[in-house]
Design an enzyme around this catalytic site. Structure first.
Site, PDB file in Angstrom:
ATOM      1  N   TYR A 169      19.319   9.860  93.235  1.00  0.00           N
ATOM      2  CA  TYR A 169      19.894   9.526  91.964  1.00  0.00           C
ATOM      3  C   TYR A 169      20.199   8.460  91.534  1.00  0.00           C
ATOM      4  O   TYR A 169      19.897   7.855  90.483  1.00  0.00           O
ATOM      5  CB  TYR A 169      21.073  10.712  91.417  1.00  0.00           C
ATOM      6  CG  TYR A 169      21.383  10.768  90.007  1.00  0.00           C
ATOM      7  CD1 TYR A 169      20.788  11.355  89.228  1.00  0.00           C
ATOM      8  CD2 TYR A 169      22.345   9.709  89.343  1.00  0.00           C
ATOM      9  CE1 TYR A 169      21.088  11.274  87.875  1.00  0.00           C
ATOM     10  CE2 TYR A 169      22.685   9.744  88.095  1.00  0.00           C
ATOM     11  CZ  TYR A 169      21.742  10.640  87.254  1.00  0.00           C
ATOM     12  OH  TYR A 169      22.120  10.626  85.909  1.00  0.00           O
TER      13      TYR A 169
ATOM     14  N   PHE B 132       3.019  -2.260  65.017  1.00  0.00           N
ATOM     15  CA  PHE B 132       2.944  -1.112  65.936  1.00  0.00           C
ATOM     16  C   PHE B 132       3.775  -0.039  65.440  1.00  0.00           C
ATOM     17  O   PHE B 132       4.680  -0.025  65.289  1.00  0.00           O
ATOM     18  CB  PHE B 132       2.796  -1.514  67.578  1.00  0.00           C
ATOM     19  CG  PHE B 132       2.353  -0.253  68.295  1.00  0.00           C
ATOM     20  CD1 PHE B 132       0.812  -0.084  67.979  1.00  0.00           C
ATOM     21  CD2 PHE B 132       3.109   0.654  68.736  1.00  0.00           C
ATOM     22  CE1 PHE B 132       0.377   1.179  68.647  1.00  0.00           C
ATOM     23  CE2 PHE B 132       2.637   1.834  69.343  1.00  0.00           C
ATOM     24  CZ  PHE B 132       1.147   1.998  69.372  1.00  0.00           C
ATOM     25  N   THR B 133       3.096   1.245  65.620  1.00  0.00           N
ATOM     26  CA  THR B 133       3.734   2.529  65.079  1.00  0.00           C
ATOM     27  C   THR B 133       5.055   2.558  65.585  1.00  0.00           C
ATOM     28  O   THR B 133       6.068   2.614  64.943  1.00  0.00           O
ATOM     29  CB  THR B 133       3.118   3.499  65.331  1.00  0.00           C
ATOM     30  OG1 THR B 133       2.448   3.579  66.553  1.00  0.00           O
ATOM     31  CG2 THR B 133       1.667   3.676  64.482  1.00  0.00           C
TER      32      THR B 133
ATOM     33  N   ARG C 226      -6.742   4.924  63.136  1.00  0.00           N
ATOM     34  CA  ARG C 226      -5.715   3.682  63.375  1.00  0.00           C
ATOM     35  C   ARG C 226      -5.955   3.078  61.663  1.00  0.00           C
ATOM     36  O   ARG C 226      -6.543   2.124  61.633  1.00  0.00           O
ATOM     37  CB  ARG C 226      -6.214   2.604  64.379  1.00  0.00           C
ATOM     38  CG  ARG C 226      -5.807   3.229  65.778  1.00  0.00           C
ATOM     39  CD  ARG C 226      -4.434   3.187  66.385  1.00  0.00           C
ATOM     40  NE  ARG C 226      -3.720   4.255  65.817  1.00  0.00           N
ATOM     41  CZ  ARG C 226      -2.356   4.419  66.464  1.00  0.00           C
ATOM     42  NH1 ARG C 226      -1.884   3.791  67.371  1.00  0.00           N
ATOM     43  NH2 ARG C 226      -1.615   5.560  65.922  1.00  0.00           N
TER      44      ARG C 226
ATOM     45  N   PHE D  81       0.897  10.465  62.318  1.00  0.00           N
ATOM     46  CA  PHE D  81      -0.181  10.633  62.852  1.00  0.00           C
ATOM     47  C   PHE D  81      -0.364  11.653  64.112  1.00  0.00           C
ATOM     48  O   PHE D  81      -1.102  12.260  64.174  1.00  0.00           O
ATOM     49  CB  PHE D  81      -0.776   9.371  63.148  1.00  0.00           C
ATOM     50  CG  PHE D  81      -0.097   8.493  63.955  1.00  0.00           C
ATOM     51  CD1 PHE D  81       1.173   7.828  63.532  1.00  0.00           C
ATOM     52  CD2 PHE D  81      -0.144   8.824  65.500  1.00  0.00           C
ATOM     53  CE1 PHE D  81       1.749   7.062  64.686  1.00  0.00           C
ATOM     54  CE2 PHE D  81       0.582   7.976  66.377  1.00  0.00           C
ATOM     55  CZ  PHE D  81       1.620   7.096  65.704  1.00  0.00           C
TER      56      PHE D  81
HETATM   57  N1  PM9 Z   1       0.706   2.606  72.398  1.00  0.00           N
HETATM   58  C1  PM9 Z   1      -1.544   3.915  72.140  1.00  0.00           C
HETATM   59  O1  PM9 Z   1      -2.395   4.810  72.204  1.00  0.00           O
HETATM   60  C2  PM9 Z   1       0.376   5.289  72.551  1.00  0.00           C
HETATM   61  C3  PM9 Z   1       1.054   5.816  71.799  1.00  0.00           C
HETATM   62  S1  PM9 Z   1       0.759   5.719  69.966  1.00  0.00           S
HETATM   63  C4  PM9 Z   1      -0.542   6.650  69.796  1.00  0.00           C
HETATM   64  O2  PM9 Z   1      -2.050   2.531  71.768  1.00  0.00           O
HETATM   65  C5  PM9 Z   1       2.178  -1.054  72.039  1.00  0.00           C
HETATM   66  C6  PM9 Z   1       1.390  -2.278  71.636  1.00  0.00           C
HETATM   67  C7  PM9 Z   1       1.504   0.118  72.444  1.00  0.00           C
HETATM   68  C8  PM9 Z   1       2.235   1.158  72.546  1.00  0.00           C
HETATM   69  C9  PM9 Z   1       1.692   2.608  72.664  1.00  0.00           C
HETATM   70  C10 PM9 Z   1       3.835   1.007  72.639  1.00  0.00           C
HETATM   71  C11 PM9 Z   1       4.702   2.209  73.049  1.00  0.00           C
HETATM   72  C12 PM9 Z   1       4.430  -0.065  72.339  1.00  0.00           C
HETATM   73  N2  PM9 Z   1       3.741  -1.184  72.074  1.00  0.00           N
HETATM   74  O3  PM9 Z   1       3.725   4.982  74.236  1.00  0.00           O
HETATM   75  O4  PM9 Z   1       6.165   4.561  74.229  1.00  0.00           O
HETATM   76  O5  PM9 Z   1       0.330   0.235  72.134  1.00  0.00           O
HETATM   77  O6  PM9 Z   1       4.858   4.037  76.258  1.00  0.00           O
HETATM   78  O7  PM9 Z   1       4.582   2.675  74.217  1.00  0.00           O
HETATM   79  C13 PM9 Z   1      -0.264   3.844  72.435  1.00  0.00           C
HETATM   80  P1  PM9 Z   1       4.842   4.094  74.796  1.00  0.00           P
END
Ligand code: PM9
Length: 458
Positions: free
Chosen positions: A72, A124-125, A382, A449
């Site tokens: 842990y 970014f989303t 996108r 989305f």
């Molecule tokens: N990116 C992608 O498919 C997965 C989720 S959105 C459909 O591009 C950036 C530049 C990313 C990103 C995720 C994240 C978030 C942060 N910054 O998915 O939470 O492209 O690990 O990261 C996706 P996590």
């Protein structure tokens, strides 16, 4: 004629995809509400939805899973991961998180106060969601050319320093908790940022005492572009370039699911002692102990090994050139795509592909659904659907780039798969007039989305 590097790996384990027929695919996409996120993975022949967590791990990474220390607290795999990030990325402190958005949540909660502004090189989303949820307004300060799919520039992800200066003059440095600099820029088509631009941003921010946090999710792809395109870097190693990039940052958020070459994981990095102390206090609330942050010991071991493998030149060269191969095929056939081809995927320009569908009828969403129906290739919208609504006015954001992203998982597909995807897209382009627009029939309030459902406009 341009040549492309052969795969720098041998395939030891294979996965058998299903190959549904057209009728079955039509039924599958209808059941999914015309949202490719809602399709079953087993119904997709070539899955280009995302490069996130879809990487193939190496034999060494799989071997690393066996030495997972699942204690842990105080796992030895955390010690390995922490030391590796420090060695390769150069930051002083690391806080583990389950994935990138976990790090974005902690950074945003600790740095942002309501009524402030976070400038960044395109949104970014998930990143913008956390910034807005904590009361900041996002301001786009990427160069104008990034919003035009046809302008070919080597570093189309660069920050426009005049836009940054204008924001500082408008709101004052006290209202800017940090600048978010993404390497590469996902929504712009995987476009890189030059080392010179990073240096210039640092210099300007130092003048006003501003912090710069990088989104370093695809930092190795960015480093490859610097090596190939920027004067003075051809003879430098990828590792040295990555480290220099981060020497201009105060910290970073990382989704290990991309350039970390793993299926899950992330971290927040910072050189700020005080922020680190607060982040360690906060991580136990949202993620877990500061020695695992939502990852298992085996995940952390694989992540540490993945970071090292990602900086091997032969790996990253093949990765980026394989993406270019698909893009080049489409360009040769006259299919409109975002240019130049970026690091992680090829982005179809849905406005140019489907000029008869106005943006309010969601052309990119419809194009992604039809590509699946016709070929079994899964891609991702996108465009306006991903962009969501303005938090204050409730109006849809209308991004200039309305795209379908064909994202290439790392070390998973071959050039023959790229040929199949390219042929399907070219055929669809020839029959583009038959494609109709879509409308929402279910619109979730946040990050819509992922779970939205659609139907044809009448
Ligand atoms: N990116 C992608 O498919 C997965 C989720 S959105 C459909 O591009 C950036 C530049 C990313 C990103 C995720 C994240 C978030 C942060 N910054 O998915 O939470 O492209 O690990 O990261 C996706 P996590």
């Amino acid at each position: 004629m341009k040549t492309y590097p052969a795969e720098p790996y041998r395939i030891k384990v294979v996965e058998m995809p299903n190959m549904l027929n057209r009728e079955e695919r039509i039924e599958a996409i209808q059941t999914a509400g015309y949202n490719t996120f809602q399709l079953k993975s087993e119904d997709c022949y070539i899955d280009l939805l995302t490069d996130s967590g879809t990487n193939a791990m190496s034999d060494r990474q799989w071997a690393g899973l066996m030495i997972g220390d699942e204690a842990y607290a105080g796992s030895r795999n955390w010690a390995h991961l922490e030391a590796t990030v420090k060695e390769y990325y150069g930051f002083k402190h690391i806080v583990p998180t389950h994935q990138g958005r976990g790090a974005e949540n902690i950074l945003s909660k600790l740095m942002i106060t309501p009524g402030t502004y976070v400038p960044g090189n395109m949104y970014f989303t998930t990143t913008r969601f956390h910034q807005e949820a904590n009361g900041a307004q996002f301001r786009d300060i990427i160069i104008d050319e990034a919003h035009d799919s046809q302008i070919d520039l080597p570093f189309k992800g660069n920050i426009d320093l005049a836009k940054l200066q204008a924001l500082i003059d408008e709101v004052g440095p006290d209202k800017i908790p940090y600048i978010c600099l993404a390497v590469t820029v996902n929504m712009a088509g995987g476009q890189p940022v030059s080392m010179k631009n990073m240096r210039d941003v640092r210099e300007l921010c130092d003048k006003y005492g501003l912090k710069v946090y990088y989104d370093c999710t695809r930092c190795v792809e960015n480093a490859y572009f610097i090596k190939m395109r920027e004067e003075g870097y051809a003879d430098k190693t990828i590792k040295a370039i990555v480290k220099e990039m981060f020497s201009y940052a105060d910290g970073a958020t990382m989704s290990g699911k991309k350039d970390g070459l793993v299926n899950i994981g992330g971290f927040l990095a910072t050189n700020d002692d005080e922020l680190y102390t607060k982040a360690r206090e906060m991580v136990v609330v949202y993620e877990g102990m500061p020695s695992y942050g939502g990852m298992t010991g085996r995940d952390m071991e694989a992540f540490a090994i993945g970071i090292k493998e990602s900086c091997v030149f032969e790996y990253i060269c093949h990765r980026v050139e394989q993406v270019a191969y698909l893009g080049d095929k489409l360009i040769s056939a006259g299919v409109p795509v975002v240019q130049p081809i970026g690091g992680h995927g090829v982005f179809l320009d849905a406005r140019k592909f489907l000029p008869h569908i106005p943006q309010e009828h969601l052309p990119a969403q419809s194009l992604a659904a039809h590509l699946y129906m016709e070929s079994g290739v899964r891609a991702m919208e996108r465009g306006v659907v991903s962009a969501g609504r303005n938090k204050d006015t409730g109006e849809n954001h209308m991004p200039k780039l309305e795209t379908v992203r064909l994202t290439i998982p790392r070390r998973v597909y071959t050039y023959a798969h790229m040929d199949i995807a390219a042929d399907a897209i070219i055929k669809l382009y020839e029959n583009r007039d038959s494609i109709r627009g879509l409308k929402f029939v279910y619109e979730p309030p946040m990050l819509r989305f992922f779970n939205a459902r659609f139907d044809y406009v009448s």
